[in-house]
Write a protein that holds these residues in place. Sequence first.
Motif, PDB file in Angstrom:
ATOM      1  N   LEU A  69       0.825  -1.210   0.000  1.00  0.00           N
ATOM      2  CA  LEU A  69       0.000   0.000   0.000  1.00  0.00           C
ATOM      3  C   LEU A  69       0.857   1.257   0.000  1.00  0.00           C
ATOM      4  N   ALA A  70       1.971   1.219   0.719  1.00  0.00           N
ATOM      5  CA  ALA A  70       2.850   2.387   0.757  1.00  0.00           C
ATOM      6  C   ALA A  70       3.463   2.667  -0.615  1.00  0.00           C
ATOM      7  N   TYR A  71       3.842   1.609  -1.328  1.00  0.00           N
ATOM      8  CA  TYR A  71       4.403   1.799  -2.667  1.00  0.00           C
ATOM      9  C   TYR A  71       3.326   2.236  -3.662  1.00  0.00           C
ATOM     10  N   THR A  72       2.098   1.767  -3.455  1.00  0.00           N
ATOM     11  CA  THR A  72       0.995   2.231  -4.295  1.00  0.00           C
ATOM     12  C   THR A  72       0.749   3.720  -4.078  1.00  0.00           C
ATOM     13  N   ASN A 268      -2.166   6.716   4.813  1.00  0.00           N
ATOM     14  CA  ASN A 268      -1.275   6.530   5.961  1.00  0.00           C
ATOM     15  C   ASN A 268      -2.011   5.997   7.175  1.00  0.00           C
ATOM     16  N   THR A 269      -3.289   6.330   7.290  1.00  0.00           N
ATOM     17  CA  THR A 269      -4.065   5.773   8.394  1.00  0.00           C
ATOM     18  C   THR A 269      -4.092   4.248   8.329  1.00  0.00           C
ATOM     19  N   ILE A 270      -4.272   3.708   7.116  1.00  0.00           N
ATOM     20  CA  ILE A 270      -4.304   2.255   6.932  1.00  0.00           C
ATOM     21  C   ILE A 270      -2.915   1.647   7.105  1.00  0.00           C
ATOM     22  N   THR A 275       1.117  -1.515  10.133  1.00  0.00           N
ATOM     23  CA  THR A 275       2.470  -1.621  10.684  1.00  0.00           C
ATOM     24  C   THR A 275       2.454  -1.669  12.206  1.00  0.00           C
ATOM     25  N   GLY A 276       1.603  -0.862  12.824  1.00  0.00           N
ATOM     26  CA  GLY A 276       1.495  -0.899  14.284  1.00  0.00           C
ATOM     27  C   GLY A 276       1.004  -2.242  14.784  1.00  0.00           C
ATOM     28  N   ALA A 301       9.293   5.939   9.665  1.00  0.00           N
ATOM     29  CA  ALA A 301       9.343   6.641   8.382  1.00  0.00           C
ATOM     30  C   ALA A 301       7.949   7.059   7.917  1.00  0.00           C
ATOM     31  N   ILE A 302       6.957   6.171   8.052  1.00  0.00           N
ATOM     32  CA  ILE A 302       5.599   6.487   7.626  1.00  0.00           C
ATOM     33  C   ILE A 302       4.996   7.582   8.503  1.00  0.00           C
TER      34      ILE A 302
END
Length: 387
Positions: A69-72, A268-270, A275-276, A301-302
């Motif tokens: 998702l971060a790369y998307t 970022n919420t997702i 990650t958390g 980083a996020i």
Amino acid sequence: MKRANTISRSVEIGLRLIGLWPDSAYATFYWFSYMLSIVIVQYCQYAYVLDHLEINDLVLLMDCLSLTLAYTLAFFKLFILWWNRRIFYRIIKDMNNDWKDCIVNDSYIFTMMNMADLSRRFSNVVFTIYGSGAFFLSIGEHLLQSLSDVNRFGNSTRELPLKMKFPFEVSESPIFECFLIGQFIYDLSIAFVVGLMNALLVTLVLHVSGQIDIMRQNLAEISKGKYDHSTFLIIIKDLISKHQKIIALSENIENLYNQIALMQFLWNTIVICCTGFLIIITINTNQDISTLIKSVNYYIAITLEAFIFCFAGEFLSSKSKSIGDAIYESLWYNMTANDSRILLFMMLRCQKRLTITAGKVIDLTLDEFAYMMKASASYVSVLNAMY
């Protein structure tokens, strides 16, 4: 002499490599090639996610889903920036014109040089943080995982740090080593692009801040000098013109980044939630230290990325309000009624603060950053209860 530009050399080189710098050679070819490489990697990532879309293997799903998702998000942010490239070119042109105006005045060039130095230092710090994050997500995580497997089983497993599905076997040498190096280069490039967009936003905000500080200096000069009606009209006309340029530049930055900020806020919420949750599960199940180090570094980083956007919006808003404070602190009470009324109109305009919004829906402030972190923590608690 230092480079007379707010945008640092590293940011400019990055924009040229992805084909977004004005008048750069082969810009369309660079942009299309880079976007095509992201699409190919994303296809392999989502294929792996769909193959492991099971609640029984929730830890693995959260691990690969958060990165995917971060790369998307990086892909869509880069596409939006390219789609709004004409706005970006206009911003660069306005910034160059501001520097040309500042060079003829030593007091102005000193203010802008300070902002340029701050921009360069921030860009270097951001690139260092994201570069180290890319290392731990690829080579560093692979080395830690290999050492852990050797100590536990006496041999090392062949597993790529970035989860992808391939139509062929990649665990044999030298194919595995080639893909490992390729993933490291890919992670590094994505981290560089994400850091580039964050550094560019802060750079643009710092440039506007420098122009606001120059305007405040001009307002202070009105108070220091002896009041003269004819001189005041000339100065105030230049100030109003400068204020309009600041507002126009801020609106262009808002138009360039508001869609990116909206995706940043929702995505970022997702990602922070996934990650958390992975960090909590890793600690509770005493899994490999490599997974924990990778997850914590990625979480930082996020979170930093979201904080930079919100802080930039908060900083721009507070700076815009300072113009009204500078007008109020001037010697308006020694002026004629008509002249002081002109300052009153400027104060009224300053009440509408400059800001960066998320899709023109909400302002990016530190309060919104706190709200996003609270929402992510709530989702993590729900996932933890389900698990």
